[in-house]
Design an enzyme around this catalytic site. Structure first.
Site, short mmCIF file in Angstrom:
data_model
loop_
_atom_site.label_atom_id
_atom_site.label_comp_id
_atom_site.label_asym_id
_atom_site.label_seq_id
_atom_site.Cartn_x
_atom_site.Cartn_y
_atom_site.Cartn_z
CG HIS A 11 8.99 3.80 4.23
ND1 HIS A 11 8.84 2.46 3.95
CD2 HIS A 11 8.23 4.45 3.32
CE1 HIS A 11 8.04 2.32 2.91
NE2 HIS A 11 7.65 3.51 2.51
CG ASN A 29 -14.89 8.97 1.72
OD1 ASN A 29 -14.92 7.75 1.49
ND2 ASN A 29 -14.64 9.46 2.91
CD GLU A 37 -14.53 5.79 4.39
OE1 GLU A 37 -15.23 5.50 3.39
OE2 GLU A 37 -13.89 6.83 4.48
CG ASP A 63 10.10 -0.16 5.79
OD1 ASP A 63 9.75 0.63 6.67
OD2 ASP A 63 9.90 0.02 4.57
CB SER A 167 4.81 2.17 1.65
OG SER A 167 5.84 2.02 0.74
#
Ligand code: ARG
Length: 214
Positions: A11, A29, A37, A63, A167
């Site tokens: 999703h 940041n 990073e 998913d 998610s």
């Protein structure tokens, strides 16, 4: 999960034309730019073929999304600190201690975290999850994790959970000293609510599909 592959949630990938993955990032940041990073761009990903098709009675399960990068993710790391998670050899055991991490909201409907947060949740068997929650059915490709019924009122306690914006993130379970990616943050009803554990896509149940693609 592999030199040039990241596992996320279907999703999250749905409808996108490009996807950026940032590695080695711990804080927003505006607070601090992490020295380690770095961001890679992908235009190639694959959602699980059963995601959204309702064939098993749920349009929300299966998913998983596999995101491919042209470069070797670890080799692109300026400080060489990024690590891969292990794919699972089995489902965790009921009650296993796992961790979920993300920048998602710190309460249902709240604002996103400005720092990467993590919280400990227990892996729950399917039976326990259905019997002690308000969820009617858990399909085999989904995992429940959260805080079990510790107060003895026959309902999962809640109090610790993933939330919106988490998610696609990892449910990591330490198994035999290895950081195993057992689940992918998928969905929930509210966040950390009593009787509503977090729902994760089981990585073990997708392992054959994942191996075939990567
Ligand atoms: N679907 C949400 C997202 O896109 C994740 C929700 C997880 N919810 C939970 N209560 N564990 O970020």
């Amino acid at each position: 999960i592999k030199s040039n592959w990241v596992l996320s949630a279907a999703h999250c990938c749905e409808g996108k034309s490009e996807i950026f993955a940032t590695f080695g990032d711990l804080s927003d940041n505006t607070i601090l730019s992490d020295s380690n990073e770095y961001t890679l761009r992908s235009t190639t990903w694959i959602n699980h073929p059963e995601y959204g098709n309702n064939s098993d009675g749920s349009s929300q399960n299966s998913d998983w999304c596999l995101i491919k990068f042209d470069e070797d993710i670890l080799a692109a790391d300026p400080e060489g600190k990024t690590r891969m998670a292990c794919l699972p050899e089995s489902e965790p055991e009921h009650g296993d201690a796992c961790w979920v991490a993300g920048w998602g909201t710190t309460s249902s409907g709240g604002s996103m975290s400005r720092q990467l947060l993590s919280v400990g949740v227990n892996y729950m068997s399917q039976d326990y999850c259905v019997n002690k929650s308000f969820i009617n059915q858990v399909l085999p490709d989904d995992i429940c994790a959260g805080i079990p019924d510790l107060d003895g009122d026959a309902v999962i306690d809640g109090g610790k959970d993933a939330c919106q914006g988490d998610s696609g993130g990892p449910l990591i379970c330490p198994i035999n000293g290895r950081a195993v990616l057992s689940g992918v943050v998928s969905r929930g009803n509210g966040c950390a609510w009593r009787g509503w554990p977090g729902i994760y896509s089981s990585v073990f149940s997708a392992k054959e599909w994942i191996k075939a693609i990567i």
